[in-house]
Structure formats: structure tokens, C-alpha cells
Motif scaffolding. Structure first.
Motif, mmCIF file in Angstrom:
data_model
loop_
_atom_site.group_PDB
_atom_site.id
_atom_site.type_symbol
_atom_site.label_atom_id
_atom_site.label_comp_id
_atom_site.label_asym_id
_atom_site.label_seq_id
_atom_site.Cartn_x
_atom_site.Cartn_y
_atom_site.Cartn_z
ATOM 1 N N SER A 1 0.906 -1.139 0.055
ATOM 2 C CA SER A 1 0.003 -0.009 -0.005
ATOM 3 C C SER A 1 1.004 1.206 0.178
ATOM 4 N N PRO A 2 0.353 2.264 -0.421
ATOM 5 C CA PRO A 2 1.281 3.584 -0.424
ATOM 6 C C PRO A 2 1.373 4.133 0.744
ATOM 7 N N PRO A 3 2.662 4.640 0.976
ATOM 8 C CA PRO A 3 2.642 5.513 2.407
ATOM 9 C C PRO A 3 1.906 6.656 2.600
#
Length: 117
Positions: free
Chosen positions: A93-95
Motif C-alpha cells: 500500500s502507498p505510504p
């Protein structure tokens, strides 16, 4: 005609009564030739300088292209995966980003100072 050519070769035209006209013309031609020689030397120096700078520009452009291509390769995900240590994993998942609001800190600090009084 025969008398004029030997007189010219001997330089008798420079010592006649009307010689100042000849001397003025000779000085004028000499000054023009000196100006011409000087301008050609200056032009040669400028041409050499331009050539040197253009070669340097070509060299710097090729160096830039080489470094740019290396940087582009380093940004590729496949290259980064190869360089990663085995303990590091790829994120699924993106930060997310933490946003701290300044007003909250200012109000909190004011409340603490007022309670201290």
C-alpha cells in the motif's frame, strides 16, 4: 617610362618637392595594413577560443547524457529491488503522510502556560 621606373626603384619620388603627398599616402597605407593585421590576429584568437569552447560543450553534453541515463536506470523499480537488502520488503500500500497542525500546538502551549500561572 624608362626614367620613371628607375626613379621609383631608387626612391627619388620620396625626396622631391611634392614628396609630402607620397609620404601621406605611404603612412595611410601602413596604418591600414597594421589595422588589418591586428584585426586578423584578434579574429584568429576568437576562432580558437570558440572552437575550444564548442569542444568543451560537446564533451559536457555527452557527460550529462551519460549521467542522466545512469540516473534513469537507478530510478527503475527493478534496479532498486536488486539493490535492496533482503530484510527490506516492497510496500503493498502507498505510504501515508502525517500532517501536524500548528494551531493545535500553539493552543496547547498557551493552555499549559496559563495553567502554570
Amino acid at each position: 617610362m624608362k626614367t620613371n621606373i628607375p626613379d621609383i626603384l631608387k626612391g627619388k619620388f620620396l625626396v622631391k618637392k611634392d614628396a609630402y603627398r607620397s609620404w601621406n599616402f605611404i603612412v595611410f597605407i601602413t596604418v591600414l595594413s597594421l589595422i588589418s593585421i591586428t584585426s586578423s590576429h584578434i579574429m584568429d584568437r576568437k576562432i580558437r577560443k570558440i572552437t575550444k569552447l564548442s569542444e568543451e560543450i560537446k564533451e559536457l553534453k555527452s557527460e550529462y547524457a551519460d549521467l542522466h541515463s545512469k540516473c534513469m536506470k537507478m530510478q527503475l523499480a527493478s534496479f532498486i529491488k536488486k539493490k535492496l537488502v533482503s530484510e527490506l520488503k516492497h510496500l503493498e500500500s502507498p505510504p501515508y503522510e502525517l500532517v501536524i497542525i500548528e494551531e493545535y500546538h500553539n493552543n496547547k502551549n498557551m493552555d499549559e502556560t496559563q495553567s502554570d500561572k
